[in-house]
Structure formats: structure tokens, C-alpha cells
Design a protein around this motif. Structure first.
Motif, short mmCIF file in Angstrom:
data_model
loop_
_atom_site.label_atom_id
_atom_site.label_comp_id
_atom_site.label_asym_id
_atom_site.label_seq_id
_atom_site.Cartn_x
_atom_site.Cartn_y
_atom_site.Cartn_z
N GLU A 47 6.01 11.20 4.50
CA GLU A 47 5.13 11.39 3.51
C GLU A 47 5.33 10.04 2.76
OE1 GLU A 47 5.53 14.92 1.24
OE2 GLU A 47 6.05 16.03 3.12
N SER A 48 4.20 9.74 2.04
CA SER A 48 4.21 8.70 1.01
C SER A 48 3.23 8.96 -0.14
CB SER A 48 4.28 7.35 1.45
OG SER A 48 2.62 7.17 1.81
N GLU A 49 3.65 8.58 -1.42
CA GLU A 49 2.49 9.01 -2.44
C GLU A 49 2.84 7.95 -3.49
OE1 GLU A 49 1.36 12.74 -5.27
OE2 GLU A 49 3.36 12.67 -4.19
N LEU A 50 1.80 7.45 -4.07
CA LEU A 50 1.67 6.65 -5.32
C LEU A 50 1.73 7.85 -6.70
CD1 LEU A 50 1.77 3.89 -6.69
CD2 LEU A 50 -0.78 3.84 -6.67
N ILE A 51 2.87 7.62 -7.18
CA ILE A 51 2.80 8.77 -8.20
C ILE A 51 2.55 8.05 -9.63
CG2 ILE A 51 4.76 9.87 -9.77
CD1 ILE A 51 4.75 10.90 -6.85
N PRO A 84 1.07 -13.22 -2.84
CA PRO A 84 1.51 -12.54 -1.68
C PRO A 84 2.84 -12.67 -1.15
CG PRO A 84 0.53 -14.60 -0.89
CD PRO A 84 0.55 -14.52 -2.39
N ASN A 85 3.65 -13.12 -2.18
CA ASN A 85 5.08 -13.61 -1.47
C ASN A 85 6.17 -12.65 -1.92
OD1 ASN A 85 3.35 -16.34 -2.54
ND2 ASN A 85 4.33 -16.49 -0.62
N ARG A 86 6.03 -11.98 -2.76
CA ARG A 86 7.31 -11.18 -3.38
C ARG A 86 6.94 -9.71 -3.85
NH1 ARG A 86 10.51 -11.71 -8.41
NH2 ARG A 86 12.37 -10.68 -7.93
N LEU A 87 7.89 -8.65 -3.18
CA LEU A 87 7.74 -7.26 -3.50
C LEU A 87 9.36 -6.98 -3.95
CD1 LEU A 87 6.07 -4.68 -4.15
CD2 LEU A 87 6.41 -4.27 -1.63
N GLN A 88 9.69 -6.19 -5.03
CA GLN A 88 10.87 -5.95 -5.38
C GLN A 88 10.76 -4.28 -5.69
OE1 GLN A 88 13.37 -8.72 -7.51
NE2 GLN A 88 15.06 -7.15 -7.73
N TYR A 89 11.69 -3.47 -5.44
CA TYR A 89 11.74 -2.42 -5.71
C TYR A 89 13.28 -1.62 -5.94
CZ TYR A 89 13.20 -1.48 -0.93
OH TYR A 89 13.78 -1.65 0.29
N GLN A 90 13.23 -0.55 -6.64
CA GLN A 90 14.54 -0.02 -7.31
C GLN A 90 14.58 1.47 -6.81
OE1 GLN A 90 16.97 -1.92 -8.90
NE2 GLN A 90 18.28 -0.27 -8.43
N ILE A 91 15.31 2.03 -6.20
CA ILE A 91 15.39 3.32 -6.05
C ILE A 91 15.97 4.09 -7.33
CG2 ILE A 91 16.48 5.24 -4.87
CD1 ILE A 91 16.79 3.55 -2.34
N GLU A 92 15.11 4.69 -7.97
CA GLU A 92 15.40 5.51 -9.36
C GLU A 92 16.01 6.78 -9.17
OE1 GLU A 92 12.02 5.28 -11.90
OE2 GLU A 92 12.37 3.35 -12.27
N ASN A 137 -0.79 -0.74 -7.16
CA ASN A 137 0.51 -1.00 -6.49
C ASN A 137 1.63 -2.06 -7.00
OD1 ASN A 137 0.06 1.23 -4.53
ND2 ASN A 137 -1.51 -0.22 -3.60
N GLY A 138 1.17 -2.54 -8.08
CA GLY A 138 1.82 -3.35 -8.61
C GLY A 138 3.12 -3.35 -9.62
N ASP A 163 0.85 -1.06 0.10
CA ASP A 163 -0.06 0.01 0.09
C ASP A 163 0.77 1.21 -0.03
OD1 ASP A 163 -2.20 1.89 0.16
OD2 ASP A 163 -2.64 1.12 2.13
N HIS A 164 1.48 1.53 -1.21
CA HIS A 164 2.54 2.42 -1.23
C HIS A 164 1.92 4.11 -0.74
CE1 HIS A 164 4.32 -0.69 -3.15
NE2 HIS A 164 3.83 -0.56 -4.19
#
Length: 145
Positions: free
Chosen positions: A35-39, A72-80, A47-48, A23-24
Motif C-alpha cells: 500500500e502507499s498513500e500521500l498523507i 528531476p535530479n534528487r529526492l531525499q526522504y527521512q523515515i519519521e 509530492n515535493g 508519485d508517492h
């Protein structure tokens, strides 16, 4: 280089833990997140995979792209993108598995801050320590909800 790995058993069902982590736009409910926001919404769900989130954790603002999303097993992200300091981010990943008493979560983040000398000597170790504490705090907050 910072290399964060937090492992925790969260006494909640896996679907609930994954939903909270994905829930970004609502990360600001977690301690330490200002703060957080889905851009940008993701390809198949808001949120996918492909979603872009902005998270402000003073003094940093991070723009993170969701690069893998396996409910419900994996979420991967990259700081851009980040400010005021640039992160060179290798990987950010949260893996969840069902356990007898809830959900086993392994959260990793690896990279370094692009500041000559100070980055590797001072800032990376500080980021590793504060990042680990922050990830653990988020998981504790999910368990308390």
C-alpha cells in the motif's frame, strides 16, 4: 546498521524516472509494496518537499517525510515513524543523472532497526539485503512501464 546502495541505469528519460519515483501515492504499483498513500502534500507541489507518505511493505509500515526535492535530479526522504519495529533512519536519497542510454539512478538508505542485539546481528543485515532487492525491483518496474 544497514547501508543500502543500489546503482542502476534505467533506459527511460530522466523526467519519466523522477516522476515515477516522486508519485508517492502510487508506490503500490511496484512489486513488494502493498500500500502507499500521500498523507500530507508538499510545500510547493503535492509530492515535493514537506510531503509525508505512508508505505506498507509487509510487515512494515513506514511514514517517510520528503526533506529534499530537486526535480528531476534528487529526492531525499527521512523515515519519521515505523511499525511494528522502529527505524532510526539517517538518510534515504535517490539521485538521478542523465546518461546516454537513459537515466543513471543511485538510491541509498542508511540507518538501523531499534531492537537490542537482534537489530544489529539479524535484522539490519536482513533489511539491507531486502531493501537493496526492493529498490532494484522498483527501478526495474519503472523501466518496464
Amino acid at each position: 546498521m544497514f547501508d543500502i546502495k543500489v546503482e542502476r541505469l534505467v533506459k527511460k528519460p530522466i523526467e519519466e524516472v523522477f516522476a515515477a519515483l516522486a508519485d508517492h501515492g502510487n508506490y503500490a504499483k511496484f512489486p513488494g509494496v502493498d500500500e502507499s498513500e500521500l498523507i500530507t502534500q508538499g510545500e510547493h507541489e503535492a509530492n515535493g518537499k514537506g510531503a509525508l507518505r505512508r508505505i506498507k511493505i509487509k510487515p512494515f509500515t513506514l511514514y517517510e517525510r520528503i526533506v529534499a526535492f530537486e526535480r528531476p535530479n534528487r529526492l531525499q526522504y527521512q523515515i519519521e515513524q515505523s511499525s511494528p519495529i522502529t527505524f532510526e533512519h539517517e538518510i534515504g536519497e535517490v539521485r538521478l543523472t542523465e546518461a546516454e542510454e537513459g537515466t543513471r539512478v543511485v538510491w541509498i538508505s542508511r540507518g538501523h532497526l531499534k531492537v537490542p542485539i537482534l537489530g544489529s546481528l539479524i535484522l539490519d543485515p536482513m533489511t539491507q539485503k531486502q531493501g537493496a532487492a526492493g529498490f532494484a525491483s522498483i527501478l526495474k518496474a519503472i523501466e518496464r512501464q
